[in-house]
Each structure stands twice: as C-alpha cells, then as structure tokens.
Design an enzyme around this catalytic site. Structure first.
Site, short mmCIF file in Angstrom:
data_model
loop_
_atom_site.label_atom_id
_atom_site.label_comp_id
_atom_site.label_asym_id
_atom_site.label_seq_id
_atom_site.Cartn_x
_atom_site.Cartn_y
_atom_site.Cartn_z
N ASP A 213 98.27 52.11 9.96
CA ASP A 213 98.60 53.37 10.61
C ASP A 213 99.51 53.15 11.81
O ASP A 213 99.81 52.01 12.16
CB ASP A 213 97.32 54.13 11.01
CG ASP A 213 96.30 53.25 11.74
OD1 ASP A 213 96.69 52.20 12.28
OD2 ASP A 213 95.12 53.62 11.77
N ASN B 256 83.06 58.29 15.40
CA ASN B 256 82.73 59.49 14.61
C ASN B 256 82.86 59.21 13.10
O ASN B 256 82.90 60.14 12.30
CB ASN B 256 83.64 60.66 15.01
CG ASN B 256 85.11 60.38 14.71
OD1 ASN B 256 85.46 59.32 14.21
ND2 ASN B 256 85.97 61.33 15.02
N HIS C 27 85.44 57.76 11.60
CA HIS C 27 86.80 57.79 11.02
C HIS C 27 87.25 56.41 10.55
O HIS C 27 86.77 55.38 11.01
CB HIS C 27 87.83 58.41 11.98
CG HIS C 27 88.19 57.59 13.17
ND1 HIS C 27 88.07 58.05 14.46
CD2 HIS C 27 88.71 56.34 13.28
CE1 HIS C 27 88.48 57.10 15.29
NE2 HIS C 27 88.87 56.06 14.60
N GLU D 21 90.03 61.53 9.94
CA GLU D 21 88.97 62.05 10.82
C GLU D 21 87.97 62.87 9.99
O GLU D 21 88.25 63.22 8.84
CB GLU D 21 89.61 62.94 11.90
CG GLU D 21 90.55 62.20 12.85
CD GLU D 21 89.83 61.45 13.98
OE1 GLU D 21 88.62 61.17 13.86
OE2 GLU D 21 90.51 61.13 14.98
C1 F6R Z 1 93.47 51.70 14.58
C2 F6R Z 1 92.65 52.46 13.63
C3 F6R Z 1 91.35 53.08 14.04
C4 F6R Z 1 90.35 52.07 14.63
C5 F6R Z 1 89.05 52.76 15.05
C6 F6R Z 1 88.11 51.81 15.77
O1 F6R Z 1 94.63 51.15 13.94
O2 F6R Z 1 93.03 52.61 12.51
O3 F6R Z 1 90.77 53.74 12.94
O4 F6R Z 1 90.06 51.09 13.69
O5 F6R Z 1 89.33 53.83 15.89
O6 F6R Z 1 88.71 51.46 16.98
P1 F6R Z 1 88.14 50.27 17.86
O7 F6R Z 1 88.26 49.04 17.07
O8 F6R Z 1 89.04 50.23 19.09
O9 F6R Z 1 86.72 50.60 18.18
#
Ligand code: F6R
Length: 243
Positions: free
Chosen positions: A66, A133, A135, A140
């Site tokens: 992403d 959450n 995701h 989301e």
């Molecule tokens: C980032 C991404 C997000 C993160 C998720 C967890 O490229 O795709 O889905 O993997 O928000 O974030 P962290 O690892 O910072 O807790």
C-alpha cells in the site's frame, strides 16, 4: 489459516523473516511484497543484516502492499519507510523495486499500472500487519471481502496510529491510502501476518475467535489455507481457546 505462537516481538520478527529467507534462498526469481509501520521494523533489521552478510537478493523483486496519499518524501510514506529501513541500508540491490505512487493525481491510472505489475510478478510472500481495529493494508472495517486495489479512506483510529508511529500532527497525517484489496492480498502464494503487543489483543481475539465479518477485516484471511499468522504472547493474551 495457520497460527504460530511466539514469545515476544523479537521472536515474531525472527519467525517472520525465516519465511522470507526461505523464499529468497529457494526461488530463482523471488517476489516479496512488504508492509510498513511498527510491526515489521524488526523483520527489516534482520533483512538488512542478512543482505549485508551476503544473502543474495540480486534476482529478487520487492514491492509493497500500500501507500499513503501525500508527497512522496513525506515522513510517513511507504516509500520513505522502504528507503530508510531497507534500500538505503544495503549495498546490494534487488533486481526490481516497485512502489505505489501516493502522489499520483490520477489514482485510477496508478491502480491500473500497479495491477499490471502484480500480474507480471506473482508474489511468493505478502507480509502484513494488523490494525488495532482489525484492518489489513487499508482495508478498514466494512470493506467487502472481494475488494480489489482501491483508494481507501482511513478510520480515525488508523489516522491516530499513523500520527503516533511517525510523530506527526493531525493536519499532516494522511487520511487516504492506495491499498491492495483482499483479492490481491490472498493471491500471493503465502500470506504472513505479524502481530505483536497488548494493543493488538482485541483484534487478535476477533481475528481468531470472533465471527467472520467485514467488521473485522482480518477475518477475511481465516479460511485461507496459505496464510500464517505469527502472534506474540501479549497479542495472544485475550484468546480463550486452546491452539
Ligand atoms: C502499513 C499497513 C497497515 C499496518 C497496520 C499495523 O503499510 O498496511 O495495515 O500494517 O496499521 O500498523 P503497525 O504495525 O504500525 O501497528
């Protein structure tokens, strides 16, 4: 979905990296798709160490899941993260580096361009982190399980997490992201989801013990036979069943 339980963040990183190393050493033209944020920092550290110690990545393709919409060199972009945590730190370079352009004016065109790359370079591994959450990427809560690459709006909790992770204020924080959908995520040969920390415990419980529902996007992976989730003790602390 297979579960692997580990002690802590370091063990999660080691285990996660083992999967990547296996692919890098066994495939002729390995293709890895990475994620960013707090979760994979340990994996990147190991990756850099191994490459500096001679792990051959000369025929590897490395891409990403992403990208935040915003200036390419903003502190929070996936591009910045990849250069700061990998590409600037290794003397050997992979054969291909692909990134999504979060500064693209025409997002439909950018999605079409990246989808072509995905078709040309079937991924051996898709690395993932888990949002508090539930995701996955920027899929989301509420995103349909048949999503394909799209421009996603972040939930408020995700914006807050990004602000914390990159030490930025609300005005600077990105609110949108181009993300692979579940369709592309699950098209990788192996999907590796890394989870560490008490703040992920509710999401892990929903992922493994809740209903399969778009309300917890990660549950889209539950019935996948090529997904592995690596969970540390803190993240597993609310689980009730035996695994
Ligand atoms: C980032 C991404 C997000 C993160 C998720 C967890 O490229 O795709 O889905 O993997 O928000 O974030 P962290 O690892 O910072 O807790």
């Amino acid at each position: 979905m297979k579960t692997i339980f580990v002690k802590d963040y370091d063990e999660m990183s080691k285990k996660g990296f083992e999967f990547m190393k296996e692919v890098l050493e066994s495939k002729e033209r390995p293709v890895l798709s990475m994620t960013t944020g707090g979760t994979p920092r340990g994996v990147f550290k190991l990756f850099v160490e191994e490459v500096q110690n001679g792990l051959d990545i000369s025929s590897a393709t490395i891409m990403n899941l992403d990208e935040y919409m915003g200036p390419r060199d903003a502190v929070y972009t996936v591009r910045t993260f990849m250069y700061e945590n990998l590409y600037n730190l290794i003397s050997a370079k992979p054969e291909n580096i692909f990134l999504i352009d979060g500064a693209a004016q025409d997002t439909d065109k950018e999605i079409a361009r990246y989808k072509e790359i995905l078709d040309q370079y079937p991924r051996d591994i898709q690395l993932l982190g888990l949002g508090t959450n539930g995701h996955i990427g920027a899929n989301e809560p509420g995103t349909p399980f048949d999503s394909t690459m799209f421009l996603a709006q972040h939930d408020e909790s995700t914006i807050q997490s990004t602000m914390k992770e990159y030490g930025i204020g609300r005005e600077e924080a990105p609110t949108e992201m181009l993300t692979l959908g579940f369709t592309e995520i699950l098209a990788a040969k192996q999907v590796i989801l890394l989870v560490s920390g008490k703040h992920k415990a509710e999401a892990v419980k929903a992922l493994l013990e809740g209903e399969i529902t778009p309300d917890c996007p990660a549950t889209a992976l539950r019935n996948s036979d090529h997904t592995v989730v690596i969970i540390d003790e803190d993240a597993a602390s609310l689980l009730e069943k035996e695994y």
